[in-house]
Design a protein around this motif. Structure first.
Motif, PDB file in Angstrom:
ATOM      1  N   UNK A 468      -8.855   5.465  -2.975  1.00 15.85           N
ATOM      2  CA  UNK A 468      -8.482   4.395  -2.040  1.00 15.85           C
ATOM      3  C   UNK A 468      -7.307   4.821  -1.180  1.00 15.85           C
ATOM      4  N   UNK A 469      -6.376   5.551  -1.799  1.00 16.29           N
ATOM      5  CA  UNK A 469      -5.256   6.072  -1.022  1.00 16.29           C
ATOM      6  C   UNK A 469      -5.728   7.024   0.063  1.00 16.29           C
ATOM      7  N   UNK A 470      -6.731   7.843  -0.268  1.00 20.32           N
ATOM      8  CA  UNK A 470      -7.300   8.757   0.738  1.00 20.32           C
ATOM      9  C   UNK A 470      -7.945   7.978   1.876  1.00 20.32           C
ATOM     10  N   UNK A 471      -8.667   6.901   1.527  1.00 18.05           N
ATOM     11  CA  UNK A 471      -9.289   6.064   2.567  1.00 18.05           C
ATOM     12  C   UNK A 471      -8.220   5.460   3.482  1.00 18.05           C
ATOM     13  N   UNK A 472      -7.163   4.938   2.891  1.00 15.98           N
ATOM     14  CA  UNK A 472      -6.085   4.345   3.701  1.00 15.98           C
ATOM     15  C   UNK A 472      -5.436   5.396   4.586  1.00 15.98           C
ATOM     16  N   UNK A 473      -5.265   6.615   4.071  1.00 21.36           N
ATOM     17  CA  UNK A 473      -4.668   7.680   4.875  1.00 21.36           C
ATOM     18  C   UNK A 473      -5.565   8.021   6.064  1.00 21.36           C
ATOM     19  N   UNK A 474      -6.869   8.067   5.819  1.00 19.58           N
ATOM     20  CA  UNK A 474      -7.805   8.358   6.906  1.00 19.58           C
ATOM     21  C   UNK A 474      -7.777   7.260   7.968  1.00 19.58           C
ATOM     22  N   UNK A 475      -7.514   6.043   7.522  1.00 16.98           N
ATOM     23  CA  UNK A 475      -7.453   4.905   8.450  1.00 16.98           C
ATOM     24  C   UNK A 475      -6.059   4.722   9.045  1.00 16.98           C
ATOM     25  N   UNK A 476      -5.182   5.697   8.802  1.00 17.03           N
ATOM     26  CA  UNK A 476      -3.798   5.671   9.301  1.00 17.03           C
ATOM     27  C   UNK A 476      -3.008   4.496   8.743  1.00 17.03           C
ATOM     28  N   UNK A 477      -3.388   4.013   7.573  1.00 21.60           N
ATOM     29  CA  UNK A 477      -2.650   2.936   6.889  1.00 21.60           C
ATOM     30  C   UNK A 477      -1.765   3.618   5.838  1.00 21.60           C
ATOM     31  N   UNK A 478      -0.723   4.269   6.328  1.00 22.98           N
ATOM     32  CA  UNK A 478       0.043   5.206   5.505  1.00 22.98           C
ATOM     33  C   UNK A 478       0.846   4.531   4.397  1.00 22.98           C
ATOM     34  N   UNK A 479       1.350   3.341   4.645  1.00 22.86           N
ATOM     35  CA  UNK A 479       2.108   2.639   3.605  1.00 22.86           C
ATOM     36  C   UNK A 479       1.218   2.315   2.405  1.00 22.86           C
ATOM     37  N   UNK A 480      -0.003   1.838   2.699  1.00 27.37           N
ATOM     38  CA  UNK A 480      -0.936   1.525   1.619  1.00 27.37           C
ATOM     39  C   UNK A 480      -1.381   2.799   0.892  1.00 27.37           C
ATOM     40  N   UNK A 481      -1.556   3.877   1.660  1.00 32.20           N
ATOM     41  CA  UNK A 481      -1.935   5.154   1.044  1.00 32.20           C
ATOM     42  C   UNK A 481      -0.845   5.633   0.098  1.00 32.20           C
ATOM     43  N   UNK A 482       0.397   5.572   0.545  1.00 30.88           N
ATOM     44  CA  UNK A 482       1.521   6.005  -0.284  1.00 30.88           C
ATOM     45  C   UNK A 482       1.611   5.173  -1.564  1.00 30.88           C
ATOM     46  N   UNK A 483       1.389   3.868  -1.433  1.00 27.12           N
ATOM     47  CA  UNK A 483       1.448   2.993  -2.602  1.00 27.12           C
ATOM     48  C   UNK A 483       0.361   3.364  -3.618  1.00 27.12           C
ATOM     49  N   UNK A 484      -0.839   3.667  -3.135  1.00 21.37           N
ATOM     50  CA  UNK A 484      -1.938   4.014  -4.054  1.00 21.37           C
ATOM     51  C   UNK A 484      -1.721   5.378  -4.700  1.00 21.37           C
ATOM     52  N   UNK A 485      -1.228   6.343  -3.943  1.00 20.77           N
ATOM     53  CA  UNK A 485      -0.945   7.654  -4.544  1.00 20.77           C
ATOM     54  C   UNK A 485       0.130   7.519  -5.621  1.00 20.77           C
ATOM     55  N   UNK A 486       1.133   6.714  -5.340  1.00 15.42           N
ATOM     56  CA  UNK A 486       2.205   6.503  -6.324  1.00 15.42           C
ATOM     57  C   UNK A 486       1.670   5.780  -7.556  1.00 15.42           C
ATOM     58  N   UNK A 487       0.755   4.837  -7.332  1.00 18.61           N
ATOM     59  CA  UNK A 487       0.158   4.107  -8.450  1.00 18.61           C
ATOM     60  C   UNK A 487      -0.660   5.049  -9.327  1.00 18.61           C
ATOM     61  N   UNK A 488      -1.383   5.961  -8.692  1.00 19.93           N
ATOM     62  CA  UNK A 488      -2.188   6.926  -9.440  1.00 19.93           C
ATOM     63  C   UNK A 488      -1.299   7.792 -10.325  1.00 19.93           C
ATOM     64  N   UNK A 489      -0.164   8.233  -9.779  1.00 20.64           N
ATOM     65  CA  UNK A 489       0.774   9.066 -10.547  1.00 20.64           C
ATOM     66  C   UNK A 489       1.391   8.264 -11.678  1.00 20.64           C
ATOM     67  N   UNK A 490       1.655   7.003 -11.419  1.00 20.85           N
ATOM     68  CA  UNK A 490       2.204   6.132 -12.460  1.00 20.85           C
ATOM     69  C   UNK A 490       1.209   5.987 -13.614  1.00 20.85           C
ATOM     70  N   UNK A 491      -0.077   5.826 -13.266  1.00 22.06           N
ATOM     71  CA  UNK A 491      -1.105   5.663 -14.291  1.00 22.06           C
ATOM     72  C   UNK A 491      -1.346   6.970 -15.055  1.00 22.06           C
ATOM     73  N   UNK A 492      -1.219   8.085 -14.329  1.00 24.68           N
ATOM     74  CA  UNK A 492      -1.452   9.380 -14.958  1.00 24.68           C
ATOM     75  C   UNK A 492      -0.494  10.411 -14.364  1.00 24.68           C
ATOM     76  N   UNK A 493       0.656  10.610 -14.991  1.00 23.83           N
ATOM     77  CA  UNK A 493       1.637  11.580 -14.469  1.00 23.83           C
ATOM     78  C   UNK A 493       1.106  13.005 -14.387  1.00 23.83           C
ATOM     79  N   UNK A 494      -0.018  13.273 -15.052  1.00 23.08           N
ATOM     80  CA  UNK A 494      -0.615  14.606 -14.982  1.00 23.08           C
ATOM     81  C   UNK A 494      -1.688  14.706 -13.888  1.00 23.08           C
ATOM     82  N   UNK A 495      -1.708  13.723 -13.018  1.00 19.45           N
ATOM     83  CA  UNK A 495      -2.622  13.769 -11.876  1.00 19.45           C
ATOM     84  C   UNK A 495      -2.002  14.664 -10.808  1.00 19.45           C
ATOM     85  N   UNK A 496      -2.040  15.969 -11.062  1.00 20.17           N
ATOM     86  CA  UNK A 496      -1.269  16.922 -10.253  1.00 20.17           C
ATOM     87  C   UNK A 496      -1.734  16.981  -8.800  1.00 20.17           C
ATOM     88  N   UNK A 497      -3.028  16.864  -8.571  1.00 21.43           N
ATOM     89  CA  UNK A 497      -3.514  16.912  -7.189  1.00 21.43           C
ATOM     90  C   UNK A 497      -2.901  15.800  -6.348  1.00 21.43           C
TER      91      UNK A 497
END
Length: 619
Positions: A468-497
């Motif tokens: 979803x963060x990738x979709x938001x980034x593609x749609x230039x919705x950067x704040x939402x993309x950043x929030x989703x990427x951060x959420x993914x890392x929070x859920x799994x700190x080993x999500x290295x990509x």
């Protein structure tokens, strides 16, 4: 009728083997191969799918250039939890011929399947006293059984096709050795076994198949017959050890977190599954996830599954001497499929269609002998009914195989099929959402919907946040993309990509270079030789104004991948800032040759300052 060689009977008293017209013999085989070819025609128009194809082929730099470095990597690397250099070499061969055109890879897969079909025919033909009926039925079932579609229509399952080819060649060579005692056949069997192991680790079961061949051919148990198996068992042991290390390196062992006690029952449950799908190959799926109750417990029917061992044990007890083809076929199936029965859980799937590719040969042998026995026992006037019934089964399998091959058309078709059969499959939501974000789809709204629907099922599925963060980034919705990427890392700190994705976002869209550098460092701890991470670290330092550090990382990206045009261009800029115009011109020229649209005046300016004479082609 067993077609088993009999000992102690004078040649004049032995039952004569019915001679077959050689032309008719090959005509049967040609017919079977043509039927298989037609059944798999839909697969020839299929695309790559985001179910390992991206890793094995599309993003696999090892196969994209023929070099000593890549050749060494192929032979020294674990890949996707496996060690199979022969498989990777076959992809390198395909890439050399077809580049990123998927049809060539599918043609290669189908050709291998047709060759394997022929080898199954010859294996049965030579083992069962040149019985063309048995050989034809087994080969035809092998050719068009719907459970085999996954191994053929899925490009990444090349390993099944390759290991089967050499597994069968080794088995046939061993049969010839048993009959002729020629050492050349024995050595050929060993060589083919080694190649089979290097294509897929499941080949470790071959020594047990050789023992079964001894049993069926009524070979005496002697010291020599035991010693001749030693090389095979030693090779199998080595292959098994390497396979375990490869799975551990990929963290694939017990990925679903089963207890050792429950995994035993799931292993027996798998046996039931393969018998069921042999007879009723409907509702096939590319991902069979572990069955659990709503509370997350092991279902009762799984605990009851060991009953099948008692059932099979009774069959073996009563058929060991009187119907050796049943014993041979049943043990062939059990031996060959044993490594993937999930007694040691590997991966997220409990069973897979592809695991049946060789093992089903054993059950097909039982079916072929049963069919022949039934036709000979019943009244002549009713044999037509049996033949009609057999043809109806073959026609049904043909239709099912044709339609199943079409399901593998592309990623959207594949994962939509999984969702229809298992609406709660998080993997399906993840993989279809991912592909919606890619070219040529670019269906970002559909990707977001898949992510939202998946998160309703499992709010901890961190990959859905990434998509979803990738979709938001593609749609230039950067704040939402950043929030989703951060959420993914929070859920799994080993999500290295995700650190790499978020770092690029911090660097390119928010000008937060220190945060970007921090994320790149985190990713590089996990993958220090990733060319993109090193390049983006160079970009972050460049934008921050720390040019020496930028150059270090940019040059490392080039060292990892010499054809990295963006890294060459950035290196050229950095060298020009240091007034090193020789290197600036060198890297600028490299970037241009690799397709980067560099400003010609800028490049010529560096050439002049470096006192490098122009070439006739230079403007």
């Amino acid at each position: 009728m067993t077609d088993r060689p009999k000992k102690g009977i004078p040649a004049s008293k032995k039952k004569k083997v019915e001679k077959t017209n050689p032309g008719l013999h090959y005509l049967y085989l040609l017919f079977i191969v043509i039927v298989a070819l037609i059944a798999y025609i839909p697969s020839l128009n299929n695309d790559f799918v985001n179910w390992d194809d991206i890793i094995y082929v599309m993003n696999n730099d090892m196969i994209k250039s023929i070099s000593l470095e890549n050749f060494t990597k192929i032979w020294s690397s674990f890949w996707m939890g496996n060690y199979h250099p022969v498989t990777l070499l076959s992809f390198a061969f395909d890439y050399h011929l077809f580049q990123m055109t998927p049809h060539g890879y599918h043609y290669h897969n189908l050709i291998l399947h047709l060759v394997n079909t022929a080898l199954v025919y010859f294996f049965c033909y030579h083992l069962f006293n040149k019985n063309t009926t048995i050989a034809s039925i087994v080969a035809l079932l092998f050719a068009i059984h719907p459970m085999h579609v996954e191994s053929v229509a899925w490009i990444s399952e090349r390993k099944d096709l390759l290991y089967t080819l050499y597994f069968l060649l080794a088995s046939i060579s061993y049969i010839f050795y048993c009959r002729s005692k020629k050492t050349g056949y024995f050595l050929l069997a060993i060589l083919c076994f080694i190649i089979s192991l290097l294509a897929k680790a499941q080949a470790v079961t071959l020594p047990f198949v050789l023992l079964l061949i001894d049993y069926f051919l009524s070979r005496k148990l002697t010291i020599m017959s035991i010693l001749e198996k030693v090389p095979f068992f030693l090779l199998a042991l080595a292959g098994g050890i390497v396979a375990i290390f490869a799975q551990k390196a990929d963290n694939s062992i017990n990925a679903v977190g089963l207890t050792g006690f429950s995994s035993i029952f799931y292993g027996f449950y798998s046996i039931w599954f393969y018998f069921y799908k042999l007879i009723l190959p409907f509702h096939l799926n590319c991902l069979y996830e572990y069955p659990f109750t709503a509370a997350g417990n092991v279902p009762l029917y799984v605990y009851l599954s060991p009953v099948i061992i008692i059932f099979l044990g009774v069959i073996l007890f009563f058929t060991w001497k009187k119907q050796p083809y049943i014993t041979f076929g049943l043990l062939f199936f059990l031996f060959v499929i044993s490594p993937v029965l999930q007694f040691l859980p590997v991966g997220q799937a409990i069973v897979a269609d592809r695991y049946s590719y060789i093992p089903y040969i054993g059950l097909f042998i039982i079916a072929a002998f049963a069919y022949e026995h039934l036709r000979k026992k019943i009244n002549t006037n009713r044999r037509g009914m049996i033949t009609t019934g057999g043809l109806a089964v073959f026609f049904l399998f043909f239709i099912l195989t044709w339609s199943r091959a079409a399901v593998w058309k592309d990623s959207v078709s594949l994962w939509t099929d999984v969702m229809e059969k298992n609406p709660k499959s998080i993997t399906a939501y993840i993989n279809r959402g991912y592909i919606y974000n890619q070219d040529p789809y670019k269906l970002y709204d559909k990707a977001i919907k898949d992510c939202n629907d998946g998160l309703k099922i499992d709010s901890n599925a961190f990959k859905l946040y990434i998509n979803r963060g990738t979709s938001f980034r593609k749609l230039a919705m950067y704040d939402l993309a950043l929030a989703d990427f951060s959420k993914a890392i929070q859920k799994n700190p080993k999500s290295y990509d995700t650190y790499l994705d978020r770092g690029i976002l911090y660097t390119d869209q928010f000008s937060k270079y220190d945060l970007g550098i921090k994320d790149f460092r985190e990713f590089l701890k996990y993958s220090p030789n990733n060319k993109d991470a090193n390049y983006n670290m160079g970009v972050a330092f460049y934008k921050k104004g720390v040019y020496d550090s930028s150059l270090v990382y940019t040059l490392k990206a080039i060292a990892i991948y010499k054809e990295y045009s963006l890294a060459h261009y950035l290196s050229a800029l950095l060298y020009s800032m240091k007034n090193d115009y020789v290197n600036a011109y060198f890297h600028g020229s490299q970037a241009q040759q690799l397709g980067f649209a560099i400003d010609t005046e800028l490049l010529n300016g560096w050439r002049v300052k470096a006192n490098i004479p122009s070439t006739p082609t230079m403007k």
